[in-house]
Scaffold this active site. Structure first.
Site, PDB file in Angstrom:
ATOM      1  N   CYS A 171      10.701 -39.479   1.777  1.00  0.00           N
ATOM      2  CA  CYS A 171       9.494 -39.671   0.974  1.00  0.00           C
ATOM      3  C   CYS A 171       8.838 -41.026   1.193  1.00  0.00           C
ATOM      4  O   CYS A 171       7.704 -41.239   0.761  1.00  0.00           O
ATOM      5  CB  CYS A 171       9.816 -39.474  -0.500  1.00  0.00           C
ATOM      6  SG  CYS A 171      10.494 -37.832  -0.890  1.00  0.00           S
ATOM      7  N   HIS A 206       3.897 -42.325  -4.123  1.00  0.00           N
ATOM      8  CA  HIS A 206       4.719 -41.143  -3.861  1.00  0.00           C
ATOM      9  C   HIS A 206       4.748 -40.255  -5.102  1.00  0.00           C
ATOM     10  O   HIS A 206       4.990 -40.725  -6.211  1.00  0.00           O
ATOM     11  CB  HIS A 206       6.128 -41.572  -3.476  1.00  0.00           C
ATOM     12  CG  HIS A 206       7.130 -40.458  -3.498  1.00  0.00           C
ATOM     13  ND1 HIS A 206       6.898 -39.232  -2.904  1.00  0.00           N
ATOM     14  CD2 HIS A 206       8.368 -40.374  -4.071  1.00  0.00           C
ATOM     15  CE1 HIS A 206       7.947 -38.454  -3.087  1.00  0.00           C
ATOM     16  NE2 HIS A 206       8.841 -39.113  -3.794  1.00  0.00           N
ATOM     17  N   ASN A 231       6.565 -32.398  -5.232  1.00  0.00           N
ATOM     18  CA  ASN A 231       6.972 -33.477  -4.332  1.00  0.00           C
ATOM     19  C   ASN A 231       6.920 -32.939  -2.904  1.00  0.00           C
ATOM     20  O   ASN A 231       7.716 -32.080  -2.530  1.00  0.00           O
ATOM     21  CB  ASN A 231       8.385 -33.936  -4.691  1.00  0.00           C
ATOM     22  CG  ASN A 231       8.890 -35.068  -3.807  1.00  0.00           C
ATOM     23  OD1 ASN A 231       8.327 -35.355  -2.756  1.00  0.00           O
ATOM     24  ND2 ASN A 231       9.980 -35.687  -4.222  1.00  0.00           N
TER      25      ASN A 231
END
Length: 326
Positions: free
Chosen positions: A106, A245, A275
Site C-alpha cells: 500500500c 492511502h 482498500n
C-alpha cells in the site's frame, strides 16, 4: 491522472453470502459500503494498461514521449515476465528505464513516484509514467471476514514531468520497520511449506493483523507527513489536499482528526472502492484532481503506509492543473 476500475460492484451484502458477518457490521467497522472486483476474464494488467493510457492522454503525450516507466503491484499475474515490460509492450513505450516494484504494497505510490523523480534527474529524461495496479480480491480469502471486507481492485496512473523551476516535488519522508503483521506468501514459500517466525503456516491468501495495522498507520503516517511539511517549508493550512492511502474510512477520519485537517481536504474513496493497495493513494489523488483541488500553484501531499512496514509522504507544488480521466 488516469483511473481504471472493474465494472463489477460488490456490496457488503454480497460479501456476507460467504462471510460470517452482516453488512451493517462491515460498514460500522470500516466505513466501506462497496468495492470493485475483477471479473474472471479481467486481469490486473488490463487495468494497468487502461489507467496508463488515460494518464498519458490526459498529459497530452504519446507513449513515445515516456522516458521512465515505474510500475507497482503486489498482485501481478506473473512474477516473471516483468509487468513493466508487458505494459511497455502493450502501450508502445520504448524506454529502457523500466522499474517493477512488487513488495511495497500500500506504500507503493509514494515509493514509485520517488523512484520516478530520481530517474528524471538523468540528463535527457523529461517524462515519467507511474502505474499502480492491484487485484487484491484475488489474494484475500473469501471466508476470512477480518481481511476480505477491506479490499477492492483498481489501477491508477500519473505522469510526472521534469521541471527546473521552484515548483514540483518540494520534500519527502520515507521510513520502514520490519513487521510480519501483513504478509502474503510467495511461490517459493508455499512450495517449501515451512513456517516463518511470527507467521502462521503458509497460506495463498493475504494475512493481516488489523490491530497492528491501525497502530502503525495512525502513528507513522501523521509523523511522516509532518516531517515532509517541515522539509518542504510548508504549513498545514497551505495544503490544498491530502491524498492518503485508503485503508478504510474510519482510519482516514482518525488520521484527519489527529492532524487537525479539514474533512474537505482529505478525499475519501475507500467507502466505494475499499482498500485498493498500491493503487489506493492514486485513487485519492485522482479524486483531488477531479474535484478541482489539484490546480496550478496548489500544494498537495501524498501519503501512504503498507506492509513491511514501509511508509512515506511527499509534498508537491503543482506547476499546472492536473487533468483527471476516468
Amino acid at each position: 491522472m488516469g483511473l481504471a476500475l472493474p465494472d463489477r460492484v460488490v456490496t457488503n451484502a454480497e460479501l456476507c453470502e460467504t462471510l460470517d458477518t452482516t453488512p451493517q457490521w462491515i460498514e460500522e467497522k470500516t466505513g466501506i459500503v462497496e468495492r470493485r472486483f475483477l471479473r474472471s476474464d479481467e486481469t490486473t494488467t488490463d487495468m494497468a494498461v487502461k489507467a496508463a493510457e488515460k494518464a498519458v492522454r490526459a498529459a497530452g503525450l504519446e507513449p513515445r514521449d515516456i522516458d521512465v516507466l515505474v510500475v507497482a503491484s503486489s498482485t501481478p499475474e506473473w512474477i516473471m515476465p516483468s509487468l513493466g515490460v508487458v505494459l511497455a509492450d502493450r502501450l508502445g513505450i520504448e524506454t529502457p528505464r523500466i522499474v517493477d516494484m512488487t513488495q511495497h504494497a500500500c506504500a507503493s505510490a509514494v515509493y514509485a513516484i520517488h523512484n520516478a523523480a530520481c530517474l528524471l534527474q538523468e540528463p535527457g529524461s523529461r517524462n515519467a509514467l507511474v502505474v499502480c495496479a492491484e487485484g487484491a480480491s484475488r489474494v484475500s480469502d473469501p471466508l476470512d471476514r477480518t481481511v476480505r471486507i477491506f479490499f477492492g481492485d483498481a489501477a491508477g496512473a500519473t505522469v510526472l514531468t521534469r521541471t527546473d523551476g521552484p515548483d514540483g516535488l518540494l520534500g519527502y519522508d520515507l521510513g520502514n520497520a520490519y513487521s510480519p503483521a501483513v504478509a502474503l506468501a510467495g511461490p517459493s514459500q508455499l512450495n517449501n511449506a515451512r513456517t516463518t517466525p511470527g507467521l502462521d503456516a503458509p497460506s495463498p491468501y493475504l494475512q493481516m493483523d488489523g490491530r497492528v495495522v491501525w497502530q502503525e498507520a495512525t502513528t507513522r503516517l501523521p509523523k511522516s507527513v509532518n516531517e515532509t511539511l517541515a522539509a518542504s517549508g510548508v504549513e498545514t493550512y497551505e495544503v490544498s489536499g491530502f491524498a492518503f492511502h485508503q485503508a478504510n474510512v474510519r482510519l482516514l477520519h482518525h488520521i484527519a482528526r489527529t492532524m487537525g485537517l479539514d474533512d474537505d481536504k482529505v478525499p475519501i474513496t475507500a467507502d466505494v472502492l475499499g482498500n485498493t493497495g498500491a493503487a489506493s493513494p492514486m485513487t485519492a489523488l485522482w479524486r483531488l484532481a477531479a474535484d478541482g483541488l489539484a490546480k496550478k500553484g496548489d500544494v498537495i501531499v501524498l501519503g501512504a503506509i503498507g506492509s513491511g512496514f514501509l511508509w512515506g509522504s511527499m509534498c508537491f507544488r503543482l506547476p499546472y492543473d492536473i487533468e483527471a480521466e476516468n
